[in-house]
Write a protein that holds these residues in place. Structure first.
Motif, PDB file in Angstrom:
ATOM      1  N   GLU A   1      -0.323   5.977   1.619  1.00 25.45           N
ATOM      2  CA  GLU A   1       0.000   4.595   2.019  1.00 25.45           C
ATOM      3  C   GLU A   1       1.429   4.482   2.520  1.00 25.45           C
ATOM      4  O   GLU A   1       1.752   3.550   3.248  1.00 25.45           O
ATOM      5  CB  GLU A   1      -0.164   3.621   0.833  1.00 25.45           C
ATOM      6  CG  GLU A   1      -1.442   3.776   0.014  1.00 25.45           C
ATOM      7  CD  GLU A   1      -1.406   5.000  -0.891  1.00 25.45           C
ATOM      8  OE1 GLU A   1      -0.341   5.274  -1.488  1.00 25.45           O
ATOM      9  OE2 GLU A   1      -2.444   5.688  -0.972  1.00 25.45           O
TER      10      GLU A   1
ATOM     11  N   ASN B   1       2.723   6.059   7.788  1.00 32.13           N
ATOM     12  CA  ASN B   1       2.027   5.281   8.807  1.00 32.13           C
ATOM     13  C   ASN B   1       1.915   5.976  10.147  1.00 32.13           C
ATOM     14  O   ASN B   1       1.160   5.551  10.999  1.00 32.13           O
ATOM     15  CB  ASN B   1       2.722   3.933   8.989  1.00 32.13           C
ATOM     16  CG  ASN B   1       2.546   3.071   7.760  1.00 32.13           C
ATOM     17  OD1 ASN B   1       1.440   2.631   7.466  1.00 32.13           O
ATOM     18  ND2 ASN B   1       3.620   2.886   7.018  1.00 32.13           N
TER      19      ASN B   1
ATOM     20  N   PHE C   1     -13.346  12.268  15.751  1.00 30.61           N
ATOM     21  CA  PHE C   1     -13.630  11.134  14.873  1.00 30.61           C
ATOM     22  C   PHE C   1     -15.042  10.594  15.001  1.00 30.61           C
ATOM     23  O   PHE C   1     -15.522   9.915  14.115  1.00 30.61           O
ATOM     24  CB  PHE C   1     -12.617  10.018  15.140  1.00 30.61           C
ATOM     25  CG  PHE C   1     -11.213  10.384  14.783  1.00 30.61           C
ATOM     26  CD1 PHE C   1     -10.188  10.261  15.706  1.00 30.61           C
ATOM     27  CD2 PHE C   1     -10.910  10.864  13.521  1.00 30.61           C
ATOM     28  CE1 PHE C   1      -8.887  10.596  15.379  1.00 30.61           C
ATOM     29  CE2 PHE C   1      -9.604  11.212  13.181  1.00 30.61           C
ATOM     30  CZ  PHE C   1      -8.586  11.075  14.119  1.00 30.61           C
ATOM     31  N   GLY C   2     -15.707  10.844  16.107  1.00 33.30           N
ATOM     32  CA  GLY C   2     -17.017  10.225  16.304  1.00 33.30           C
ATOM     33  C   GLY C   2     -18.162  11.200  16.380  1.00 33.30           C
ATOM     34  O   GLY C   2     -19.302  10.820  16.614  1.00 33.30           O
TER      35      GLY C   2
ATOM     36  N   PHE D   1     -20.640  11.916  -4.719  1.00 35.99           N
ATOM     37  CA  PHE D   1     -19.511  11.505  -3.899  1.00 35.99           C
ATOM     38  C   PHE D   1     -18.345  12.491  -3.998  1.00 35.99           C
ATOM     39  O   PHE D   1     -17.608  12.672  -3.033  1.00 35.99           O
ATOM     40  CB  PHE D   1     -19.060  10.098  -4.286  1.00 35.99           C
ATOM     41  CG  PHE D   1     -18.064   9.519  -3.324  1.00 35.99           C
ATOM     42  CD1 PHE D   1     -16.762   9.261  -3.725  1.00 35.99           C
ATOM     43  CD2 PHE D   1     -18.417   9.274  -2.006  1.00 35.99           C
ATOM     44  CE1 PHE D   1     -15.840   8.745  -2.834  1.00 35.99           C
ATOM     45  CE2 PHE D   1     -17.490   8.771  -1.110  1.00 35.99           C
ATOM     46  CZ  PHE D   1     -16.194   8.502  -1.533  1.00 35.99           C
TER      47      PHE D   1
ATOM     48  N   ARG E   1     -15.812  13.516  -0.960  1.00 35.03           N
ATOM     49  CA  ARG E   1     -14.479  12.928  -1.019  1.00 35.03           C
ATOM     50  C   ARG E   1     -13.391  13.681  -0.254  1.00 35.03           C
ATOM     51  O   ARG E   1     -12.663  13.068   0.529  1.00 35.03           O
ATOM     52  CB  ARG E   1     -14.073  12.735  -2.481  1.00 35.03           C
ATOM     53  CG  ARG E   1     -12.682  12.186  -2.686  1.00 35.03           C
ATOM     54  CD  ARG E   1     -12.307  12.258  -4.150  1.00 35.03           C
ATOM     55  NE  ARG E   1     -12.950  11.182  -4.891  1.00 35.03           N
ATOM     56  CZ  ARG E   1     -12.334  10.044  -5.214  1.00 35.03           C
ATOM     57  NH1 ARG E   1     -11.097   9.833  -4.868  1.00 35.03           N
ATOM     58  NH2 ARG E   1     -12.987   9.127  -5.888  1.00 35.03           N
TER      59      ARG E   1
ATOM     60  N   VAL F   1     -13.826  13.217   3.520  1.00 39.64           N
ATOM     61  CA  VAL F   1     -13.615  11.820   3.884  1.00 39.64           C
ATOM     62  C   VAL F   1     -12.133  11.478   3.876  1.00 39.64           C
ATOM     63  O   VAL F   1     -11.594  10.861   4.794  1.00 39.64           O
ATOM     64  CB  VAL F   1     -14.385  10.899   2.903  1.00 39.64           C
ATOM     65  CG1 VAL F   1     -13.955   9.458   3.056  1.00 39.64           C
ATOM     66  CG2 VAL F   1     -15.879  11.027   3.112  1.00 39.64           C
ATOM     67  N   GLN F   2     -11.466  11.930   2.825  1.00 40.59           N
ATOM     68  CA  GLN F   2     -10.046  11.638   2.668  1.00 40.59           C
ATOM     69  C   GLN F   2      -9.208  12.288   3.767  1.00 40.59           C
ATOM     70  O   GLN F   2      -8.305  11.676   4.325  1.00 40.59           O
ATOM     71  CB  GLN F   2      -9.589  12.148   1.311  1.00 40.59           C
ATOM     72  CG  GLN F   2      -8.700  11.192   0.583  1.00 40.59           C
ATOM     73  CD  GLN F   2      -8.440  11.623  -0.825  1.00 40.59           C
ATOM     74  OE1 GLN F   2      -9.260  12.278  -1.466  1.00 40.59           O
ATOM     75  NE2 GLN F   2      -7.288  11.244  -1.334  1.00 40.59           N
TER      76      GLN F   2
ATOM     77  N   LEU G   1     -10.136  13.254   6.747  1.00 40.48           N
ATOM     78  CA  LEU G   1     -10.377  12.634   8.046  1.00 40.48           C
ATOM     79  C   LEU G   1      -9.679  11.280   8.127  1.00 40.48           C
ATOM     80  O   LEU G   1      -9.142  10.905   9.176  1.00 40.48           O
ATOM     81  CB  LEU G   1     -11.889  12.489   8.256  1.00 40.48           C
ATOM     82  CG  LEU G   1     -12.387  12.612   9.688  1.00 40.48           C
ATOM     83  CD1 LEU G   1     -11.849  13.859  10.359  1.00 40.48           C
ATOM     84  CD2 LEU G   1     -13.915  12.643   9.704  1.00 40.48           C
ATOM     85  N   ALA G   2      -9.666  10.546   7.023  1.00 38.47           N
ATOM     86  CA  ALA G   2      -8.985   9.248   7.001  1.00 38.47           C
ATOM     87  C   ALA G   2      -7.485   9.433   7.223  1.00 38.47           C
ATOM     88  O   ALA G   2      -6.856   8.672   7.971  1.00 38.47           O
ATOM     89  CB  ALA G   2      -9.242   8.536   5.682  1.00 38.47           C
TER      90      ALA G   2
ATOM     91  N   ALA H   1      -6.891  10.236  10.806  1.00 42.33           N
ATOM     92  CA  ALA H   1      -7.026   9.029  11.637  1.00 42.33           C
ATOM     93  C   ALA H   1      -5.757   8.193  11.559  1.00 42.33           C
ATOM     94  O   ALA H   1      -5.278   7.654  12.560  1.00 42.33           O
ATOM     95  CB  ALA H   1      -8.220   8.208  11.184  1.00 42.33           C
ATOM     96  N   ARG H   2      -5.207   8.117  10.371  1.00 45.04           N
ATOM     97  CA  ARG H   2      -3.986   7.348  10.179  1.00 45.04           C
ATOM     98  C   ARG H   2      -2.881   7.838  11.109  1.00 45.04           C
ATOM     99  O   ARG H   2      -2.133   7.062  11.672  1.00 45.04           O
ATOM    100  CB  ARG H   2      -3.565   7.498   8.720  1.00 45.04           C
ATOM    101  CG  ARG H   2      -2.697   6.383   8.234  1.00 45.04           C
ATOM    102  CD  ARG H   2      -2.431   6.560   6.758  1.00 45.04           C
ATOM    103  NE  ARG H   2      -1.532   5.532   6.310  1.00 45.04           N
ATOM    104  CZ  ARG H   2      -1.917   4.353   5.849  1.00 45.04           C
ATOM    105  NH1 ARG H   2      -3.198   4.075   5.756  1.00 45.04           N
ATOM    106  NH2 ARG H   2      -1.031   3.460   5.472  1.00 45.04           N
ATOM    107  N   LEU H   3      -2.833   9.172  11.261  1.00 44.94           N
ATOM    108  CA  LEU H   3      -1.761   9.779  12.046  1.00 44.94           C
ATOM    109  C   LEU H   3      -2.067   9.895  13.529  1.00 44.94           C
ATOM    110  O   LEU H   3      -1.156   9.892  14.352  1.00 44.94           O
ATOM    111  CB  LEU H   3      -1.459  11.174  11.491  1.00 44.94           C
ATOM    112  CG  LEU H   3      -1.012  11.235  10.039  1.00 44.94           C
ATOM    113  CD1 LEU H   3      -0.913  12.682   9.570  1.00 44.94           C
ATOM    114  CD2 LEU H   3       0.342  10.561   9.884  1.00 44.94           C
TER     115      LEU H   3
ATOM    116  N   TRP I   1      -5.104   8.415  15.524  1.00 42.49           N
ATOM    117  CA  TRP I   1      -6.236   7.702  16.137  1.00 42.49           C
ATOM    118  C   TRP I   1      -5.933   7.361  17.594  1.00 42.49           C
ATOM    119  O   TRP I   1      -6.727   7.621  18.484  1.00 42.49           O
ATOM    120  CB  TRP I   1      -6.547   6.458  15.305  1.00 42.49           C
ATOM    121  CG  TRP I   1      -7.712   5.674  15.779  1.00 42.49           C
ATOM    122  CD1 TRP I   1      -7.688   4.580  16.611  1.00 42.49           C
ATOM    123  CD2 TRP I   1      -9.096   5.902  15.475  1.00 42.49           C
ATOM    124  NE1 TRP I   1      -8.972   4.130  16.842  1.00 42.49           N
ATOM    125  CE2 TRP I   1      -9.846   4.918  16.155  1.00 42.49           C
ATOM    126  CE3 TRP I   1      -9.769   6.852  14.688  1.00 42.49           C
ATOM    127  CZ2 TRP I   1     -11.237   4.847  16.073  1.00 42.49           C
ATOM    128  CZ3 TRP I   1     -11.154   6.775  14.617  1.00 42.49           C
ATOM    129  CH2 TRP I   1     -11.869   5.795  15.294  1.00 42.49           C
ATOM    130  N   ASN I   2      -4.785   6.678  17.751  1.00 40.19           N
ATOM    131  CA  ASN I   2      -4.430   6.256  19.108  1.00 40.19           C
ATOM    132  C   ASN I   2      -2.940   6.040  19.180  1.00 40.19           C
ATOM    133  O   ASN I   2      -2.432   5.160  18.495  1.00 40.19           O
ATOM    134  CB  ASN I   2      -5.171   4.958  19.463  1.00 40.19           C
ATOM    135  CG  ASN I   2      -5.026   4.595  20.941  1.00 40.19           C
ATOM    136  OD1 ASN I   2      -4.668   5.425  21.764  1.00 40.19           O
ATOM    137  ND2 ASN I   2      -5.308   3.358  21.286  1.00 40.19           N
TER     138      ASN I   2
END
Lengths: 389, 216
Positions: free
Chosen positions: B12, B15, B81-82, B122, B126, B129-130, B132-133, B136-138, B140-141
């Motif tokens: 968190e 960013n 991502f997709g 799960f 986990r 999932v974590q 990849l998340a 994505a945070r770093l 994505w775009n």
């Protein structure tokens, strides 16, 4: 009980030999504007007709770049409805807040609609479905943070006199001062749809908004969802009001059970097999780990996995039958779920205009009055002390 | 492990890739590493480059393996991502019989059947999932790159090698080539029979290359 006609405004003319994605990268060449002109106007007519039939409200929603729902701007639709209806609530379920930059656009447009309609707006806020984060290339990792900041900005805009400052992590507004302001005081009724995310439920309970259960799951999943929501309200130390919950479900009424199934089934399967796949794409970072575990528990029951009509019936994925059958089923389900708002999908998939009309009419004339009597507005629906399983 | 990956918490606070670079710097300070050798794979290589362009003196030697971080028109990095795990397996492993590739193919079959997906504990999902998340945070775009990075690569002062899996179809060859060209004195080394996840598929070869470079 309040009765709403919820429209998805689907594109009903995908070529029969097209089997590619229907979300995000569904080639927009497949959208025929001649058909678009027809369906937009037809669907609007259906919603406007709802007022004459006695519905309490109409609903529109927001999706981008797909054939499942052709309203990237529900606010345009709501604006039209604000002029072409006089009595019904107009529920926008909802604006995908992170897709509006800055979020003051939502505050402004919602306030305009509330003004024009004479205070009939129901303001829905959503994070935005997973696919929207691909369609807009907006980072899903920040979706929820942005949603909560945007929500705070909108509420601030509506309830605190401007000019104000809002300096957040994602949005920094130095002159927050939206014109117009909404008619309704302290602000329009707020709805938040959800599919079982705990954070969402807790947020809705804390704010005393209304939680709309989004399909397309087995009825047991809804049952569990609404129980969890009621528990969340209890943790906020108040007794939940049935008006704080809504159940969204496909409904189809015909003269007899057999006729209903015969008329409806193919259109339901078009919806399930051709429009749904891709709707619950969940980009990385979009769902918290805590919620993901919860949501995965219900994933097997998602309508995409339906194989037979028996399963549809057994899981109450659509409420289909004669007026008597539909009234009985809805009475039982509403009693079980404890939701004070019924959001019916009366048009679905390829269901044509004539069948949509007769569906709405039979429901309005022969089902709704019975349910109104059974669930008078303002009376509690459940015995107090219902706990989540 | 960087925040958000493996068991590491603290994502968190992070960013963007710049935050990651400063996190690394804080880590070096805390471990009292004046100028360690740094090796990064893929996203990690990009992270290392972000640090190296800001604080070149804090890295003694740099190894970039299948790096992302640049945008090259006409040679774009494939989407991560997709796409389904089965689709990805081909980019990550040169040899599909690798157990991890097989697991990805199996995962795909389970995801296609929603009922099976719901039955996977799960805890098994986990980490993926974590990770990849966090990715994505770093990235994505702008997608897995920093538009400003290329112009800063000239600031990297440490001896550097860039290692590429020859069968890496996720990141086109132009990316490793660009890094090697833009960083002063950098050498490009290709490893055969390796795709994007070279550290998993060819650990011995990669270790030998790294060892060789670090003991020069």
């Amino acid at each position: 009980m309040r009765f709403f006609n919820f429209h998805l405004m689907p594109y009903p003319s995908l070529p029969s030999d097209y089997d590619g994605p229907v979300w995000i990268t569904c080639p927009n060449e497949l959208f025929d504007p001649a058909i678009g002109q027809q369906i937009y106007n037809r669907y609007l007519d259906e919603l406007i007709y709802s007022e004459e039939l006695g519905f309490d409200g109409v609903c529109v929603n927001e999706h981008h770049q797909n054939a499942y729902g052709t309203m990237p701007s529900p606010n345009l639709m709501a604006a039209i409805l604000a002029r072409q209806t006089k009595r019904v609530k107009i529920a926008i379920v909802g604006n995908a807040l992170p897709l509006y930059n800055p979020p003051t656009r939502v505050a402004e447009e919602f306030a305009m609609i509330d003004n024009i309609s004479g205070g009939r707006l129901i303001a829905g806020f959503v994070v935005g479905g997973g696919p929207e984060y691909y369609s807009f290339s907006i980072n899903p990792a920040h979706a929820r943070e942005k949603f909560y900041e945007a929500h705070d900005i909108i509420l601030k805009a509506w309830t605190e006199p401007g000019p104000q400052e809002y300096i957040g992590k994602h949005y920094k507004l130095r002159f927050l001062n939206t014109w117009p302001r909404p008619v309704q005081k302290p602000h329009p009724e707020i709805w938040i749809p959800g599919v079982g995310s705990l954070e969402t439920m807790e947020f809705v309970a804390r704010q005393r908004y209304a939680y709309m259960g989004i399909p397309y799951f087995h009825i047991d999943v809804f049952d569990r969802m609404f129980r969890m929501f009621r528990e969340a309200c209890e943790r906020e130390v108040y007794v939940y009001d049935a008006k704080q919950a809504g159940w969204l479900t496909p409904i189809y009424v015909a003269e007899t059970d057999e006729e209903a199934r015969r008329q409806y089934e193919e259109h339901f399967w078009y919806f399930v097999r051709r429009l749904l796949p891709g709707i619950n794409i969940s980009p990385p970072g979009y769902t918290s780990l805590r919620s993901m575990e919860n949501i995965l528990k219900g994933i097997g029951s998602f309508a995409i996995n339906l194989k037979s009509w028996d399963e549809v019936e057994a899981g109450h994925y659509a409420i289909v039958g004669s007026p008597k059958t539909v009234a009985e089923k809805l009475e039982a389900d509403l009693e079980r779920l404890g939701t004070g708002n019924l959001l019916g999908l009366f048009q679905l998939g390829t269901l044509p205009a004539d069948l949509t009309r007769t569906n709405m009419e039979l429901f309005a004339h022969e089902v709704m009055p019975q349910l109104r009597k059974r669930f008078p507005e303002g009376k509690p629906m459940l015995k107090s002390g219902e706990r989540a399983a | 492990m960087s925040p958000g990956f493996g068991e590491s918490e603290g994502i968190e606070q992070i960013n963007d890739m710049e935050d990651s670079a400063f996190h690394l710097l804080d880590l070096f300070d805390r471990l009292e590493l004046a100028a360690p050798a740094v090796m990064g794979l893929s996203l990690g290589a990009w992270m290392a480059a972000e640090l190296a362009t800001r604080y070149p003196d804090r890295i003694s030697r740099l190894i970039l393996v299948n790096p992302v971080g640049l945008y090259i028109k006409g040679a774009e990095i494939k989407d991560i991502f997709g796409r389904s795990p089965a689709d990805m397996a081909g980019d990550l492993f040169a040899d599909q019989s690798h157990p991890m590739a097989q697991m990805m193919l199996q995962m795909d079959r389970m995801i296609a059947d929603g009922r099976a997906l719901g039955s996977i504990p799960f805890e098994l999902l986990r980490p993926q999932v974590q990770a990849l998340a966090a990715t994505a945070r770093l990235g994505w775009n702008p997608y897995l790159h920093n538009p400003k990075l290329r112009n800063r690569l000239g600031r990297v002062s440490s001896p550097t090698i860039v290692v590429r899996g020859a069968q890496d179809t996720l990141v086109p060859a132009a990316h490793s080539q660009s890094y090697a060209e833009e960083i002063r004195g950098a050498k490009l080394i290709e490893v055969q029979n390796a795709a994007h996840l070279i550290s998993v598929e060819r650990p011995a070869e990669l270790a030998a290359i790294a060892n060789d470079f670090l003991t020069q």
